[in-house]
Design an enzyme around this catalytic site. Structure first.
Site, PDB file in Angstrom:
ATOM      1  N   LYS A  63     -39.592 -73.715 -33.287  1.00  0.00           N
ATOM      2  CA  LYS A  63     -40.088 -74.012 -34.632  1.00  0.00           C
ATOM      3  C   LYS A  63     -40.383 -72.719 -35.402  1.00  0.00           C
ATOM      4  O   LYS A  63     -40.202 -72.650 -36.623  1.00  0.00           O
ATOM      5  CB  LYS A  63     -41.347 -74.874 -34.563  1.00  0.00           C
ATOM      6  CG  LYS A  63     -41.895 -75.290 -35.939  1.00  0.00           C
ATOM      7  CD  LYS A  63     -40.883 -76.103 -36.741  1.00  0.00           C
ATOM      8  CE  LYS A  63     -41.395 -76.379 -38.172  1.00  0.00           C
ATOM      9  NZ  LYS A  63     -42.483 -77.355 -38.225  1.00  0.00           N
ATOM     10  N   THR A 113     -47.019 -78.091 -35.707  1.00  0.00           N
ATOM     11  CA  THR A 113     -46.535 -76.723 -35.534  1.00  0.00           C
ATOM     12  C   THR A 113     -47.734 -75.878 -35.138  1.00  0.00           C
ATOM     13  O   THR A 113     -48.652 -75.679 -35.925  1.00  0.00           O
ATOM     14  CB  THR A 113     -45.885 -76.186 -36.811  1.00  0.00           C
ATOM     15  OG1 THR A 113     -44.755 -77.008 -37.129  1.00  0.00           O
ATOM     16  CG2 THR A 113     -45.426 -74.751 -36.620  1.00  0.00           C
ATOM     17  N   LYS A 131     -49.958 -70.803 -42.435  1.00  0.00           N
ATOM     18  CA  LYS A 131     -50.404 -70.858 -41.030  1.00  0.00           C
ATOM     19  C   LYS A 131     -49.240 -70.612 -40.084  1.00  0.00           C
ATOM     20  O   LYS A 131     -49.338 -69.816 -39.146  1.00  0.00           O
ATOM     21  CB  LYS A 131     -51.050 -72.224 -40.757  1.00  0.00           C
ATOM     22  CG  LYS A 131     -51.423 -72.487 -39.314  1.00  0.00           C
ATOM     23  CD  LYS A 131     -50.372 -73.348 -38.573  1.00  0.00           C
ATOM     24  CE  LYS A 131     -50.241 -74.725 -39.169  1.00  0.00           C
ATOM     25  NZ  LYS A 131     -49.277 -75.570 -38.410  1.00  0.00           N
TER      26      LYS A 131
END
Length: 292
Positions: free
Chosen positions: A176, A101, A244
């Site tokens: 995502k 990701t 993150k």
């Protein structure tokens, strides 16, 4: 084309999810060459017959197809670019698929740089955590050229069950972000529901029986709430990596002038947990927020 040969597959990143993903490819009969910064995390794969490489460069030199799933965008940068990177050392006509990701901008950069070297690139982040990886039931969100997606699809099918081509380079990463935004606020609701049940003197396991299959049902409620009750906070996906992801989503949303208050709240809560020593716990350790 890929479909006309039995490719050597490279796999960079054999952590919580990557190890299981590489194992599925290995057990499907493919020759696998792996690299991970900590070799111990690849030992099970090596015992099963995978070959060891000493760097991403060595993986790229040997493989027709290279999958990567590492930690942060900076790790993706280091893996793909520079004299030791995959793109510089990859073979023309090979394929690179980043399943980390990461940022849509970086996905587009990899695509363009790879294209200049005659290498085909896809961004294909996944959802499903350690369970989805172990059971080969991941959701895979793919960006890049559709013709390349169709070439790699047989390999994707060894890793996941919900595989969707989303559009051009970067589209997989944008998708995502949608996934992570939905999870962020859903996890707050799951934790609050469990805490509420406990405070009300209910049996939380019986409560889950009632609400998991109704309108409140979600993957997190069915799969992660039982872990909360068992006080098993081992990571299917690390809190530090989720933070993150939320930062990436917030940056992308800001660039689109989109306000995401739920996401902002979730990030603040997870950062407080991380500062309290929980950064290497699973995302469902948000349950501990109410225990601090």
């Amino acid at each position: 084309m890929l479909s006309k040969r039995s490719p050597i597959i490279g796999f960079v990143g054999t952590g919580v999810m990557g190890k299981s993903m590489a194992m599925h490819l290995l057990r499907a009969g493919y020759s696998i060459v792996v690299y991970n910064r900590t070799k111990e995390k690849a030992l099970e794969l090596l015992e099963e017959g995978a070959l060891w490489a000493t760097s991403p460069k060595e993986v790229a030199k040997q493989a027709h197809v290279v999958f990567t799933i590492v930690g942060y965008p900076k790790d993706v940068e280091e893996t793909y670019f520079g004299e030791q990177g995959i793109i510089e050392n990859g073979n023309p006509g090979s394929y690179v698929i980043d399943m980390t990701t990461s940022t849509p901008t970086l996905a587009k950069k990899i695509y363009e740089e790879a294209k200049g070297k005659g290498i085909y690139a896809l961004d294909a982040p996944v959802s499903g955590g350690d369970i989805g990886a172990k059971e080969a039931r991941l959701s895979i969100m793919v960006g890049g050229d559709e013709s390349v997606y169709n070439e790699i699809l047989p390999l994707f099918k060894l890793l996941g069950t919900n595989i969707v081509y989303q559009g051009q380079a970067g589209a997989g990463q944008h998708t995502k972000m949608c996934n992570q935004i939905a999870i962020a606020t859903n996890m707050i609701g799951v934790c609050e529901a469990i805490i509420y049940a406990e405070k009300a003197g209910l049996d939380p396991e019986k409560v889950l029986e009632s609400i998991s299959s109704g309108a409140a049902g979600s993957w997190s409620l069915s799969n992660l709430a039982p872990r909360m009750l068992a006080e098993n906070f081992e990571p299917g996906f690390y809190i530090k990596h989720f933070i993150k992801d939320m930062n990436i989503a917030l940056q992308e949303a800001e660039a689109m002038q989109l306000d995401t208050p739920g996401l902002s709240l979730a990030k603040d809560m997870y950062e407080r947990l991380a500062n309290n020593g929980e950064e290497n716990s699973g995302t469902h350790a948000l349950y501990k927020y109410w225990k601090m």
